[in-house]
Design a protein around this motif. Structure first.
Motif, PDB file in Angstrom:
ATOM      1  N   CYS A  26       0.831  -1.209   0.000  1.00 30.79           N
ATOM      2  CA  CYS A  26       0.000   0.000   0.000  1.00 30.79           C
ATOM      3  C   CYS A  26       0.865   1.257   0.000  1.00 30.79           C
ATOM      4  CB  CYS A  26      -0.952   0.005   1.189  1.00 30.79           C
ATOM      5  SG  CYS A  26      -2.303  -1.169   1.011  1.00 30.79           S
ATOM      6  N   ARG A  27       1.943   1.244   0.768  1.00 37.41           N
ATOM      7  CA  ARG A  27       2.834   2.407   0.783  1.00 37.41           C
ATOM      8  C   ARG A  27       3.488   2.609  -0.581  1.00 37.41           C
ATOM      9  NH1 ARG A  27       3.800   0.589   6.156  1.00 37.41           N
ATOM     10  NH2 ARG A  27       5.633  -0.587   5.522  1.00 37.41           N
ATOM     11  N   THR A  28       3.841   1.524  -1.255  1.00 34.59           N
ATOM     12  CA  THR A  28       4.426   1.619  -2.595  1.00 34.59           C
ATOM     13  C   THR A  28       3.422   2.189  -3.583  1.00 34.59           C
ATOM     14  OG1 THR A  28       5.899  -0.248  -2.145  1.00 34.59           O
ATOM     15  CG2 THR A  28       5.497   0.291  -4.459  1.00 34.59           C
ATOM     16  N   ILE A  29       2.197   1.711  -3.517  1.00 32.97           N
ATOM     17  CA  ILE A  29       1.134   2.222  -4.394  1.00 32.97           C
ATOM     18  C   ILE A  29       0.883   3.700  -4.101  1.00 32.97           C
ATOM     19  CG2 ILE A  29      -1.349   2.079  -4.894  1.00 32.97           C
ATOM     20  CD1 ILE A  29      -1.035  -0.997  -4.468  1.00 32.97           C
ATOM     21  N   PHE A  30       0.835   4.063  -2.815  1.00 27.69           N
ATOM     22  CA  PHE A  30       0.623   5.451  -2.443  1.00 27.69           C
ATOM     23  C   PHE A  30       1.739   6.337  -2.983  1.00 27.69           C
ATOM     24  CE2 PHE A  30       1.283   9.060   0.398  1.00 27.69           C
ATOM     25  CZ  PHE A  30       0.046   9.671   0.306  1.00 27.69           C
ATOM     26  N   LEU A  31       2.980   5.901  -2.868  1.00 28.75           N
ATOM     27  CA  LEU A  31       4.112   6.672  -3.378  1.00 28.75           C
ATOM     28  C   LEU A  31       3.988   6.871  -4.889  1.00 28.75           C
ATOM     29  CD1 LEU A  31       6.795   8.097  -2.881  1.00 28.75           C
ATOM     30  CD2 LEU A  31       7.919   5.886  -3.175  1.00 28.75           C
ATOM     31  N   ASP A  32       3.630   5.823  -5.607  1.00 36.39           N
ATOM     32  CA  ASP A  32       3.424   5.924  -7.053  1.00 36.39           C
ATOM     33  C   ASP A  32       2.311   6.932  -7.343  1.00 36.39           C
ATOM     34  OD1 ASP A  32       3.642   5.440  -9.781  1.00 36.39           O
ATOM     35  OD2 ASP A  32       2.318   3.693  -9.702  1.00 36.39           O
ATOM     36  N   TRP A  33       1.221   6.864  -6.580  1.00 38.67           N
ATOM     37  CA  TRP A  33       0.098   7.773  -6.770  1.00 38.67           C
ATOM     38  C   TRP A  33       0.527   9.212  -6.528  1.00 38.67           C
ATOM     39  CZ3 TRP A  33      -2.046  10.892  -2.941  1.00 38.67           C
ATOM     40  CH2 TRP A  33      -3.197  11.582  -3.308  1.00 38.67           C
ATOM     41  N   VAL A  34       1.219   9.478  -5.414  1.00 38.76           N
ATOM     42  CA  VAL A  34       1.583  10.851  -5.058  1.00 38.76           C
ATOM     43  C   VAL A  34       2.589  11.433  -6.062  1.00 38.76           C
ATOM     44  CG1 VAL A  34       3.557  10.645  -3.466  1.00 38.76           C
ATOM     45  CG2 VAL A  34       1.761  12.282  -2.983  1.00 38.76           C
ATOM     46  N   LEU A  35       3.465  10.604  -6.602  1.00 36.13           N
ATOM     47  CA  LEU A  35       4.445  11.092  -7.574  1.00 36.13           C
ATOM     48  C   LEU A  35       3.806  11.464  -8.911  1.00 36.13           C
ATOM     49  CD1 LEU A  35       7.466   8.729  -6.875  1.00 36.13           C
ATOM     50  CD2 LEU A  35       7.275  11.177  -6.336  1.00 36.13           C
ATOM     51  N   THR A  36       2.622  10.942  -9.198  1.00 36.00           N
ATOM     52  CA  THR A  36       1.953  11.256 -10.454  1.00 36.00           C
ATOM     53  C   THR A  36       0.936  12.385 -10.309  1.00 36.00           C
ATOM     54  OG1 THR A  36       0.261   9.559 -10.112  1.00 36.00           O
ATOM     55  CG2 THR A  36       2.232   8.916 -11.351  1.00 36.00           C
ATOM     56  N   MET A  37       0.757  12.893  -9.100  1.00 32.64           N
ATOM     57  CA  MET A  37      -0.163  14.000  -8.895  1.00 32.64           C
ATOM     58  C   MET A  37       0.466  15.291  -9.403  1.00 32.64           C
ATOM     59  SD  MET A  37      -2.920  12.767  -7.689  1.00 32.64           S
ATOM     60  CE  MET A  37      -3.799  14.215  -7.133  1.00 32.64           C
ATOM     61  N   PRO A  38      -0.363  16.222  -9.909  1.00 32.19           N
ATOM     62  CA  PRO A  38       0.186  17.507 -10.363  1.00 32.19           C
ATOM     63  C   PRO A  38       0.875  18.247  -9.226  1.00 32.19           C
ATOM     64  CG  PRO A  38      -2.156  17.296 -10.941  1.00 32.19           C
ATOM     65  CD  PRO A  38      -1.805  16.128 -10.079  1.00 32.19           C
ATOM     66  N   ALA A  39       1.899  19.002  -9.556  1.00 31.84           N
ATOM     67  CA  ALA A  39       2.672  19.725  -8.545  1.00 31.84           C
ATOM     68  C   ALA A  39       1.817  20.698  -7.757  1.00 31.84           C
ATOM     69  CB  ALA A  39       3.836  20.459  -9.201  1.00 31.84           C
ATOM     70  N   GLU A  40       0.794  21.246  -8.380  1.00 32.61           N
ATOM     71  CA  GLU A  40      -0.045  22.235  -7.691  1.00 32.61           C
ATOM     72  C   GLU A  40      -1.125  21.597  -6.817  1.00 32.61           C
ATOM     73  OE1 GLU A  40      -1.806  21.371 -11.679  1.00 32.61           O
ATOM     74  OE2 GLU A  40       0.187  21.956 -11.032  1.00 32.61           O
ATOM     75  N   ALA A  41      -1.240  20.278  -6.838  1.00 31.89           N
ATOM     76  CA  ALA A  41      -2.266  19.587  -6.049  1.00 31.89           C
ATOM     77  C   ALA A  41      -1.986  19.715  -4.559  1.00 31.89           C
ATOM     78  CB  ALA A  41      -2.322  18.113  -6.435  1.00 31.89           C
ATOM     79  N   ASP A  42      -3.032  19.963  -3.794  1.00 26.83           N
ATOM     80  CA  ASP A  42      -2.934  19.981  -2.335  1.00 26.83           C
ATOM     81  C   ASP A  42      -3.144  18.542  -1.872  1.00 26.83           C
ATOM     82  OD1 ASP A  42      -3.043  20.348   0.373  1.00 26.83           O
ATOM     83  OD2 ASP A  42      -4.736  21.727   0.345  1.00 26.83           O
ATOM     84  N   ILE A  43      -2.058  17.842  -1.671  1.00 31.93           N
ATOM     85  CA  ILE A  43      -2.100  16.400  -1.398  1.00 31.93           C
ATOM     86  C   ILE A  43      -2.948  16.091  -0.171  1.00 31.93           C
ATOM     87  CG2 ILE A  43      -0.713  14.362  -0.837  1.00 31.93           C
ATOM     88  CD1 ILE A  43      -0.487  15.321  -3.758  1.00 31.93           C
TER      89      ILE A  43
END
Length: 89
Positions: A26-43
């Motif tokens: 799950c942490r690996t999937i989350f990292l992949d997800w967060v790295l593909t989010m736009p830079a301006e996204a409020d994570i």
């Protein structure tokens, strides 16, 4: 199925569908997800929206814990050691 703007590739959604998924996966999937989010996204805002979507039905799922951990306050990193540690070598 309509794309979720908070999870455009469906990584988080699919992680909740995987039987026997581990916290590490799950942490690996989350990292992949967060790295593909736009830079301006409020994570943090997006993570809250994902929790609102998935957490109630999946409260004991490791991805729920991963998303909750992403909201935890993290102390900024500090340099440790004094002058001597910087100049030894």
């Amino acid at each position: 199925m309509e794309k979720d703007p908070n999870d455009p590739r469906g990584l988080i959604r699919e992680s909740f569908r995987i039987d026997g998924i581990t916290a590490e996966e799950c942490r690996t999937i989350f990292l992949d997800w967060v790295l593909t989010m736009p830079a301006e996204a409020d994570i943090k805002t997006v993570v809250r929206a994902l929790l609102a979507t998935y957490a109630d039905a999946n409260d004991s799922h490791p991805m729920t814990a991963t998303l909750q951990d992403a909201l935890a306050q993290v102390n900024p990193a500090r340099r440790r050691g004094g002058r001597r540690a910087r100049f030894e070598n």
